[in-house]
Enzyme design. Structure first.
Site, PDB file in Angstrom:
ATOM      1  N   SER A 130       2.429   2.077  10.943  1.00  0.00           N
ATOM      2  CA  SER A 130       3.056   3.385  10.741  1.00  0.00           C
ATOM      3  C   SER A 130       2.481   4.423  11.685  1.00  0.00           C
ATOM      4  CB  SER A 130       2.853   3.862   9.304  1.00  0.00           C
ATOM      5  OG  SER A 130       3.409   5.155   9.166  1.00  0.00           O
ATOM      6  N   LYS A 184       3.765  -1.617   3.556  1.00  0.00           N
ATOM      7  CA  LYS A 184       4.424  -0.717   4.528  1.00  0.00           C
ATOM      8  C   LYS A 184       5.769  -0.234   3.985  1.00  0.00           C
ATOM      9  CE  LYS A 184       5.437   1.746   8.022  1.00  0.00           C
ATOM     10  NZ  LYS A 184       6.684   1.652   8.600  1.00  0.00           N
ATOM     11  N   HIS A 187       5.050   2.405   1.538  1.00  0.00           N
ATOM     12  CA  HIS A 187       4.681   3.596   2.321  1.00  0.00           C
ATOM     13  C   HIS A 187       5.938   4.355   2.715  1.00  0.00           C
ATOM     14  CE1 HIS A 187       4.501   5.520   6.282  1.00  0.00           C
ATOM     15  NE2 HIS A 187       3.251   5.854   6.018  1.00  0.00           N
ATOM     16  N   ASN A 188       6.921   3.641   3.207  1.00  0.00           N
ATOM     17  CA  ASN A 188       8.162   4.295   3.625  1.00  0.00           C
ATOM     18  C   ASN A 188       8.924   4.877   2.440  1.00  0.00           C
ATOM     19  OD1 ASN A 188       7.433   3.339   6.136  1.00  0.00           O
ATOM     20  ND2 ASN A 188       9.497   2.740   6.704  1.00  0.00           N
ATOM     21  N   GLU A 191       7.328   7.955   1.691  1.00  0.00           N
ATOM     22  CA  GLU A 191       7.728   8.879   2.779  1.00  0.00           C
ATOM     23  C   GLU A 191       9.087   9.530   2.444  1.00  0.00           C
ATOM     24  OE1 GLU A 191       7.523   7.106   6.836  1.00  0.00           O
ATOM     25  OE2 GLU A 191       9.649   7.586   6.991  1.00  0.00           O
TER      26      GLU A 191
HETATM   27  C1  6PG Z   1       6.516   5.031  10.083  1.00  0.00           C
HETATM   28  C2  6PG Z   1       7.956   5.337   9.772  1.00  0.00           C
HETATM   29  C3  6PG Z   1       8.853   4.446  10.559  1.00  0.00           C
HETATM   30  C4  6PG Z   1      10.273   4.948  10.648  1.00  0.00           C
HETATM   31  C5  6PG Z   1      11.008   4.873   9.371  1.00  0.00           C
HETATM   32  C6  6PG Z   1      12.177   5.828   9.318  1.00  0.00           C
HETATM   33  O1  6PG Z   1       5.827   4.709   9.124  1.00  0.00           O
HETATM   34  O2  6PG Z   1       6.114   5.113  11.236  1.00  0.00           O
HETATM   35  O3  6PG Z   1       8.191   5.152   8.426  1.00  0.00           O
HETATM   36  O4  6PG Z   1       8.732   3.168  10.030  1.00  0.00           O
HETATM   37  O5  6PG Z   1      10.278   6.212  11.196  1.00  0.00           O
HETATM   38  O6  6PG Z   1      11.509   3.576   9.272  1.00  0.00           O
HETATM   39  O7  6PG Z   1      12.978   5.421   8.301  1.00  0.00           O
HETATM   40  P1  6PG Z   1      14.467   5.853   8.070  1.00  0.00           P
HETATM   41  O8  6PG Z   1      15.202   5.747   9.381  1.00  0.00           O
HETATM   42  O9  6PG Z   1      14.949   4.894   7.064  1.00  0.00           O
HETATM   43  O10 6PG Z   1      14.390   7.271   7.604  1.00  0.00           O
END
Ligand code: 6PG
Length: 479
Positions: A130, A184, A187-188, A191
């Site tokens: 990430s 991970k 984590h997303n 996010e």
């Molecule tokens: C990270 C982000 C990366 C990405 C996401 C965006 O941890 O660096 O999460 O993995 O920016 O996949 O996700 P979406 O396009 O689904 O918003």
């Protein structure tokens, strides 16, 4: 060939290229390969001075340029492209070599690939990375799964290129097979929830508080100095400050209000449904994106003129800005608590033995959800590794109880004024659900027993029971 590379990267789009440069900048010799050789050449031409790269045109040469055990990082699109690369490289590798998938793969794919390659004597290391492009280059947070043995050979290199907090790497062996990609994924999911909550805070300050995006940018800047301090709060201030060069309008007013998604948030919710873990904050954020993107439905609603609250709906009954800060912090705690609970549930289900405190530790820098309060999450799990929910840890309990009056006022204001705040309100509902001494689930059990003889348990005696609803006596029997 005399010099051999310690690690190789195949797939040199921006993430792969930046990871390769990061390894090279840390003094590792890096073998590089891409489907079209042009990209490989460009990388060496542009960044060759940053370290030692060994470019190869063919997969065979690439593999031959690596020292044993070979470490091959795959940085291609998740899904079929990853399988294609595995199929290309696995036959060229030898026992003990490692294939490292650093993309956002689904953890079930990772489990399948790991098992298949293990049969062939190869290590498959599904690794969460990430931090976006910048993180890949300057220090991401890294979440490797796979065998312990593979971590011994690979971990030091990954730790080297990861972000650091007080000299400690933001990289740890998460657990076997799909554990790294699972973490991970969550984590997303977190996010997504974090971003939705921040967006709701902005919406309330704008439409209830009447502030401009520039003023709200300053509010976020201020919050970033406090307990909400985090990368996402920091970049929110930047985005809100931005003015569109063409129109002179706030940037946020010229962007189409339809959030996109690549799928990791959705995967998190799907997995949570299977595990039976209520990640309502993450689910609401995925649904909120879907609602925003439902242009046809929104257009139909606009055309029908779905009515909002009456003009007499009262204004907020407190200091809006301070209350929204409290609501945001409390809701954020709920979202993280749910995400960590999901990690613990999966760890139990799959026998991964994930240390939740270590996850909080490696998320403190490098990744998108890096935040000051991860220190407190780490401390909570260090004190009590099997904590059933973060909400019962003293720091979070105090934070949420201090916030709750403000949180309730914010949710009430949002409802009264017709501002959608699914993140704030579902987090509060979750909190109230957890603290309720009696839930109406008892009534649901009664309904289930009535129409389907699904039975119920009682508060006062052991066993399962069924009421004979269809008889006039409605006697209870043991089931
Ligand atoms: C990270 C982000 C990366 C990405 C996401 C965006 O941890 O660096 O999460 O993995 O920016 O996949 O996700 P979406 O396009 O689904 O918003």
């Amino acid at each position: 060939m005399s010099e051999k590379a310690q690690i190789g990267v195949t797939g040199l789009a921006v993430m792969g290229r930046n990871l390769a440069r990061n390894f090279a900048r840390h003094g590792h010799t890096v073998a590089v390969h891409n489907r079209s050789y042009n990209r490989t050449k460009e990388l060496v031409e542009e960044f060759g001075h940053e370290g030692t790269f060994l470019p190869s045109e063919s997969a065979e040469d690439f593999v031959a340029s690596l020292e044993r055990p070979r470490r091959v990082v795959i940085m291609v699109k998740a899904g079929a492209p990853t399988d294609a690369v595995i199929d290309e490289f696995a036959p060229l590798l030898e026992e003990g070599d490692m294939l490292i998938d650093a993309g956002n793969a689904h953890y079930l794919d990772t489990r399948r690939r790991e098992a298949a390659l293990r049969e062939r004597g190869l290590h498959f290391v599904g690794t969460g990375v990430s931090g976006g492009e910048e993180g890949a280059l300057h220090g991401p947070s890294i979440m490797p799964g796979g065998s312990k043995e593979s971590y011994e050979a690979l971990g030091p290199l990954l730790e080297d290129i990861s972000a650091k907090v007080d000299g400690e790497p933001c990289c740890v062996h998460v657990g076997p097979d799909g554990a790294g990609h699972f973490v991970k994924m969550v984590h997303n999911g977190i996010e997504y929830a974090d971003m939705q909550l921040i967006a709701e805070a902005y919406d309330l300050l704008r439409h209830v508080g009447g502030h401009t995006p520039a003023e709200i940018a300053d509010v976020f800047k201020g919050w970033n100095e406090g307990r909400l301090g985090s990368y996402l709060i920091e970049i929110t201030a930047e985005v809100l400050k931005q003015v569109d060069a063409d129109s002179g309008k706030p940037f946020v007013d010229v962007v189409l209000d339809q959030a996109e998604q690549k799928g990791t948030g959705r995967w998190t919710v799907q997995a949570a449904l299977d595990l039976g873990v209520p990640v309502s904050g993450i689910a609401e954020s995925v649904f909120a994106r879907a609602l925003s993107g439902g242009a046809d439905v929104r257009a139909a609603a606009a055309q029908a003129g779905l009515p909002g609250p009456s003009a007499t709906a009262g204004s907020h009954s407190g200091d809006l800005q301070a209350d929204v800060e409290q609501a945001l912090f409390a809701s954020k705690i709920v979202a993280y608590a749910q995400g960590f609970q999901q990690i613990q549930a999966a760890s139990k289900e799959y026998g991964w033995e994930i240390d939740p405190g270590a996850m909080a530790k490696i998320w403190r820098a490098g990744c998108i959800i890096r935040a000051k309060f991860l220190d407190f999450i780490k401390q909570a799990y260090d004190k009590s590794p099997s904590l059933p929910t973060l909400l019962v840890d003293q720091y979070f309990l105090d934070a949420v109880s201090g916030a709750q009056d403000a949180w309730r006022r914010v949710v009430a204001t949002a409802a009264q004024q017709g501002i959608p705040a699914p993140g704030f309100s579902s987090a509060l509902a979750y909190y109230d659900g957890l603290r309720a001494s009696r839930l109406p689930a008892a009534l649901i059990q009664g309904q289930r027993d009535f129409f389907g003889a699904h039975t119920y348990r009682r508060v006062d005696k052991e066993g399962s029971f069924h009421t004979l609803w269809a008889t006039s006596e409605r006697n209870e029997i043991s089931a």
